[in-house]
Write a protein that holds these residues in place. Structure first.
Motif, PDB file in Angstrom:
ATOM      1  N   LEU A  57     -42.672 -13.843  13.154  1.00 15.34           N
ATOM      2  CA  LEU A  57     -43.867 -14.713  12.646  1.00 15.34           C
ATOM      3  C   LEU A  57     -45.149 -14.780  13.575  1.00 15.34           C
ATOM      4  O   LEU A  57     -46.265 -14.952  12.901  1.00 15.34           O
ATOM      5  CB  LEU A  57     -43.240 -16.251  12.795  1.00 15.34           C
ATOM      6  CG  LEU A  57     -42.188 -16.579  11.940  1.00 15.34           C
ATOM      7  CD1 LEU A  57     -41.658 -18.172  12.302  1.00 15.34           C
ATOM      8  CD2 LEU A  57     -42.503 -16.623  10.557  1.00 15.34           C
ATOM      9  N   LEU A  58     -44.952 -14.420  14.859  1.00 23.92           N
ATOM     10  CA  LEU A  58     -46.309 -14.171  15.510  1.00 23.92           C
ATOM     11  C   LEU A  58     -47.077 -12.911  14.897  1.00 23.92           C
ATOM     12  O   LEU A  58     -48.276 -12.831  14.829  1.00 23.92           O
ATOM     13  CB  LEU A  58     -45.961 -13.900  16.858  1.00 23.92           C
ATOM     14  CG  LEU A  58     -45.693 -15.052  17.897  1.00 23.92           C
ATOM     15  CD1 LEU A  58     -44.964 -14.833  19.068  1.00 23.92           C
ATOM     16  CD2 LEU A  58     -46.703 -16.231  17.895  1.00 23.92           C
ATOM     17  N   ARG A  59     -46.234 -11.816  14.789  1.00 31.66           N
ATOM     18  CA  ARG A  59     -47.205 -10.662  14.188  1.00 31.66           C
ATOM     19  C   ARG A  59     -47.687 -10.971  12.547  1.00 31.66           C
ATOM     20  O   ARG A  59     -48.611 -10.763  12.240  1.00 31.66           O
ATOM     21  CB  ARG A  59     -46.162  -9.706  13.963  1.00 31.66           C
ATOM     22  CG  ARG A  59     -45.624  -8.977  15.205  1.00 31.66           C
ATOM     23  CD  ARG A  59     -45.010  -7.258  14.846  1.00 31.66           C
ATOM     24  NE  ARG A  59     -43.902  -7.175  15.386  1.00 31.66           N
ATOM     25  CZ  ARG A  59     -42.959  -6.428  15.216  1.00 31.66           C
ATOM     26  NH1 ARG A  59     -43.322  -5.243  14.176  1.00 31.66           N
ATOM     27  NH2 ARG A  59     -41.771  -6.308  15.784  1.00 31.66           N
ATOM     28  N   LEU A  60     -47.053 -11.769  11.987  1.00 28.34           N
ATOM     29  CA  LEU A  60     -47.452 -12.203  10.446  1.00 28.34           C
ATOM     30  C   LEU A  60     -48.671 -13.146  10.669  1.00 28.34           C
ATOM     31  O   LEU A  60     -49.498 -13.084   9.983  1.00 28.34           O
ATOM     32  CB  LEU A  60     -46.444 -12.829   9.684  1.00 28.34           C
ATOM     33  CG  LEU A  60     -45.176 -11.938   9.268  1.00 28.34           C
ATOM     34  CD1 LEU A  60     -43.990 -12.620   8.452  1.00 28.34           C
ATOM     35  CD2 LEU A  60     -45.554 -10.699   8.511  1.00 28.34           C
ATOM     36  N   ALA A  61     -48.337 -14.163  11.587  1.00 28.17           N
ATOM     37  CA  ALA A  61     -49.474 -15.046  11.725  1.00 28.17           C
ATOM     38  C   ALA A  61     -50.786 -14.239  12.134  1.00 28.17           C
ATOM     39  O   ALA A  61     -51.885 -14.480  11.522  1.00 28.17           O
ATOM     40  CB  ALA A  61     -49.033 -16.285  12.829  1.00 28.17           C
ATOM     41  N   LYS A  62     -50.769 -13.250  12.982  1.00 33.95           N
ATOM     42  CA  LYS A  62     -51.932 -12.423  13.446  1.00 33.95           C
ATOM     43  C   LYS A  62     -52.461 -11.779  12.375  1.00 33.95           C
ATOM     44  O   LYS A  62     -53.701 -11.636  12.254  1.00 33.95           O
ATOM     45  CB  LYS A  62     -51.512 -11.695  14.652  1.00 33.95           C
ATOM     46  CG  LYS A  62     -52.524 -10.789  15.399  1.00 33.95           C
ATOM     47  CD  LYS A  62     -52.106 -10.027  16.454  1.00 33.95           C
ATOM     48  CE  LYS A  62     -53.433  -9.108  16.853  1.00 33.95           C
ATOM     49  NZ  LYS A  62     -53.039  -8.192  17.975  1.00 33.95           N
ATOM     50  N   ALA A  63     -51.643 -11.009  11.507  1.00 33.01           N
ATOM     51  CA  ALA A  63     -52.061 -10.100  10.355  1.00 33.01           C
ATOM     52  C   ALA A  63     -52.776 -11.085   9.267  1.00 33.01           C
ATOM     53  O   ALA A  63     -53.691 -10.663   8.773  1.00 33.01           O
ATOM     54  CB  ALA A  63     -50.825  -9.538   9.861  1.00 33.01           C
ATOM     55  N   TYR A  64     -52.369 -12.312   8.997  1.00 32.12           N
ATOM     56  CA  TYR A  64     -52.849 -13.143   8.160  1.00 32.12           C
ATOM     57  C   TYR A  64     -54.300 -13.903   8.502  1.00 32.12           C
ATOM     58  O   TYR A  64     -54.930 -14.487   8.007  1.00 32.12           O
ATOM     59  CB  TYR A  64     -51.933 -14.399   7.464  1.00 32.12           C
ATOM     60  CG  TYR A  64     -50.796 -13.463   6.579  1.00 32.12           C
ATOM     61  CD1 TYR A  64     -51.184 -12.408   5.884  1.00 32.12           C
ATOM     62  CD2 TYR A  64     -49.402 -13.927   6.772  1.00 32.12           C
ATOM     63  CE1 TYR A  64     -50.003 -11.649   5.182  1.00 32.12           C
ATOM     64  CE2 TYR A  64     -48.448 -13.160   6.053  1.00 32.12           C
ATOM     65  CZ  TYR A  64     -48.784 -12.069   5.186  1.00 32.12           C
ATOM     66  OH  TYR A  64     -47.839 -11.671   4.712  1.00 32.12           O
TER      67      TYR A  64
END
Length: 199
Positions: A57-64
């Protein structure tokens, strides 16, 4: 938040992640390439067949470019205020037009700085990670790069490590200045494949 609340949030996470991804115009392949998360894992999460870990989730939040609260749907609800006319942009504000859809990596923008009424002060400088390639389309652009001051005109190009303090301003009084920026947030650079032959 109780265990039941957590389970409810995770159950709704898949459709919410898909909606965020589609709203940003990205494919699963784009997100997989940017985050390093396997394509099959992303697909299972969005289809509700796998619960995402905090690390994912942290990776996705950063990507978006969103917060974890927004991904989880737990961000505070804002009360819509009565419609008021939007504030006017400051005279010295610039217009920025994104030219690429991206999650990360090299991307491009077109910038337009309005004409000056008076001679501007030396541009305010900032520094950050990355590498920048800048090309003036029209007008005269003042580039303050470290201790150096350059005035670039139509067709001229500059490239620099953005850890060097830098700033720009319209160097002319007669009209706006338009320029393109290619920016690599992790230091990505343009890679020429063809060299011009001399006559």
């Amino acid at each position: 938040m109780t265990d039941d609340d957590v389970a409810e949030v995770l159950a709704a996470m898949g459709p919410r992640l898909r909606a965020v991804r589609e709203r940003h115009g990205h494919t699963l392949t784009d997100v997989s390439r940017t985050t390093g998360i396997a394509l099959s894992t992303l697909s299972r999460i969005e289809n509700g067949r796998r619960k995402p870990t905090l690390e994912l989730l942290l990776r996705l939040a950063k990507a978006y470019g969103v917060s974890l609260d927004e991904l989880a749907g737990t961000a505070p609800v804002t009360v819509e205020k009565p419609h008021t006319p939007p504030p006017q942009r400051p005279v010295d504000d610039k217009a920025v037009l994104p030219l690429t859809r991206y999650v990360g990596g090299l991307h491009a923008h077109k910038h337009v700085l309005p004409a000056n009424v008076d001679q501007p002060p030396r541009p305010r400088q900032a520094s950050h990670e990355g590498y920048e390639w800048l090309c003036v389309l029209s007008g005269r652009l003042w580039l303050a790069l470290g201790e150096h001051d350059l005035v670039l005109t139509s067709g001229e190009v500059a490239e620099f490590d953005t850890r060097t303090p830098h700033g720009v301003a319209n160097a002319g009084l007669g009209g706006p200045v338009e320029y393109l920026i290619m920016f690599g947030p992790q230091g990505e650079r343009l890679r020429p494949r063809v060299q011009p032959t001399s006559n």
